[in-house]
Enzyme design. Sequence first.
Site, mmCIF file in Angstrom:
data_model
loop_
_atom_site.group_PDB
_atom_site.id
_atom_site.type_symbol
_atom_site.label_atom_id
_atom_site.label_comp_id
_atom_site.label_asym_id
_atom_site.label_seq_id
_atom_site.Cartn_x
_atom_site.Cartn_y
_atom_site.Cartn_z
ATOM 1 N N GLY A 165 3.161 5.191 5.319
ATOM 2 C CA GLY A 165 3.664 4.415 4.195
ATOM 3 C C GLY A 165 5.154 4.611 4.034
ATOM 4 O O GLY A 165 5.782 5.405 4.747
ATOM 5 N N ASP A 199 1.912 -5.032 -4.864
ATOM 6 C CA ASP A 199 2.008 -5.023 -3.397
ATOM 7 C C ASP A 199 0.665 -5.430 -2.803
ATOM 8 O O ASP A 199 0.183 -4.825 -1.852
ATOM 9 C CB ASP A 199 2.433 -3.638 -2.908
#
Length: 467
Positions: A203, A311
Site C-alpha cells: 500500500g 478510495d
Amino acid sequence: MPTQRWAPGTQCMTKCENSRPKPGELAFRKGDMVTILEACEDKSWYRAKHHSSGQEGLLAAAALRQREALSTDPKLSLMPWFHGKISGQEAIQQLQPPEDGLFLVRESARHPGDYVLCVSFGRDVIHYRVLHRDGHLTIDEAVCFCNLMDMVEHYTRDKGAICTKLVKPKRKQGAKSAEEELAKAGWLLDLQHLTLGAQIGEGEFGAVLQGEYLGQKVAVKNIKCDVTAQAFLDETAVMTKLQHRNLVRLLGVILHHGLYIVMEHVSKGNLVNFLRTRGRALVSTSQLLQFALHVAEGMEYLESKKLVHRDLAARNILVSEDLVAKVSDFGLAKAELRKGLDSSRLPVKWTAPEALKNGRFSSKSDVWSFGVLLWEVFSYGRAPYPKMSLKEVSEAVEKGYRMEPPDSCPGPVHTLMGSCWEAEPSRRPPFRKIVEKLGRELRSVGVAAPAGGQEAEGSAPTRSQDP
C-alpha cells in the site's frame, strides 16, 4: 433469554473467572481475550483458544462478551509522552517530583526538526538530543530507530547509552494512551502470538503481509512512520465500531515498531486479479452481479454510519474462499463531507468530479466510484478509461464524457452506471437504492439475492460436542 452466538474466528473477552476448570474446560480470568474456534451443539458452549496461554478448551457462551468499540473523543495517542514544542525548562517542571525513569519527549527548540528525550534521574533531568541519520533516529549513532515509538520501546527494555531505563511516561495533559485504551477494550493483541509470512500487497503507507495469529490466518499492515501510524490508529478506532459480512474484519492492533493492524485474511485476493485470472470462461454474469451486490451492501452499511470510503475501487475489494466480496482498505475513510486531502494522491479515474475539483467527499462521491467499480467488474478487471491519461480523463469527464459499457454488460447495469455518474451529486442514487436494483437484476437471471446486512455473530457451524 437467548444467548448471543459467536462465529468461529470471533475474538471475545471473558466476563468472569474460571480458575478451577473441569476436564476439557478452559481456565481464564475476567477480562481475558479468547478466539472462538467452533460452536458446540448444545447448551451454548464453545471451544476457544486463550490468547495468553495458547491453550484450547471449552467455555460457556454466558461467560463471553463482545469487545467494546473504541472511543475517539478524546483522540487516542500512540505517543502520550510526546509533549511537542516545550522548552527544556518546561520539561524539567513537567518531570517533578524527581523519579528515576520518569520521561517525556519534546521537539528541540535549538535544533528545529530534531527531538529531545528528557529523563529524570537522581535529582536531575537529563536531556538527550535525538538526531536524524539516513532516515532513522538515534541518540548515540550506534543504535538507530524507525520512529520515536521504536526508540521509547527500546530504552524501556535496555538503558543502553542513557542514564537509566525508561520506566514511567509523563503523559501530556489531555492525552489518552492508545495502549491502555486498546487493552481495556480488548483490541490490543500480543506480538508473541503473531507470526509474519510473505508479503501479499503493497500500500501507499506500508507493506501488507500474510501471517498467523494464534493459528488463525491473518493479513497484517505495518505502518512505521509516527504521523501515519497515528492517522491509521484514528481510522482503526472507527473500524472497531463496524461489523458487516461485506467489510474486511479488524482483528486487533499490535504496538511494536510503529503500528501493526491485524485483519482477517481473505484468501482469494483482490477482485481485479480474481477477474483477470479467470475471465468469462470461469466467472458468470450472475457471479459478477453477486460481487457487485456484496460491495453495494458493504457500502450501504458505511453510508448508514455516515462514513465515506474515498478510495472505492475493485483493487480494494477482497474475495473470500466462499466468494463473498468484502470492502477493504479504509486508509482514506473519513467522516462524511470532510475536505483537505492532497489532490495529487487521489485515484483520478475513480474519483468524482466535485471531489477532484473542490476536495468535497460524501457518500455520493463514493457512489460515483462505485459506478467505475461496476465497469471494472463487468469488463473482467480491465483498467477504466483505457488509453486515456489522467489529465485526459479529468478534462473529458468535466465536459460530460462517460465510458461506454463493457462487452456483454447487461443493459440495467449500464443504466445503473450512468446514474452513478450523474454530474450533480444529489441526482446519484443512495447505496440503498443500488442494492435494490442489483438485487432485482440478480433475481431476473434466476439467482436469489443473498440476505445482506450486519453480520450476525451466530452464523457459526455447529458440531456435537458438549462439556
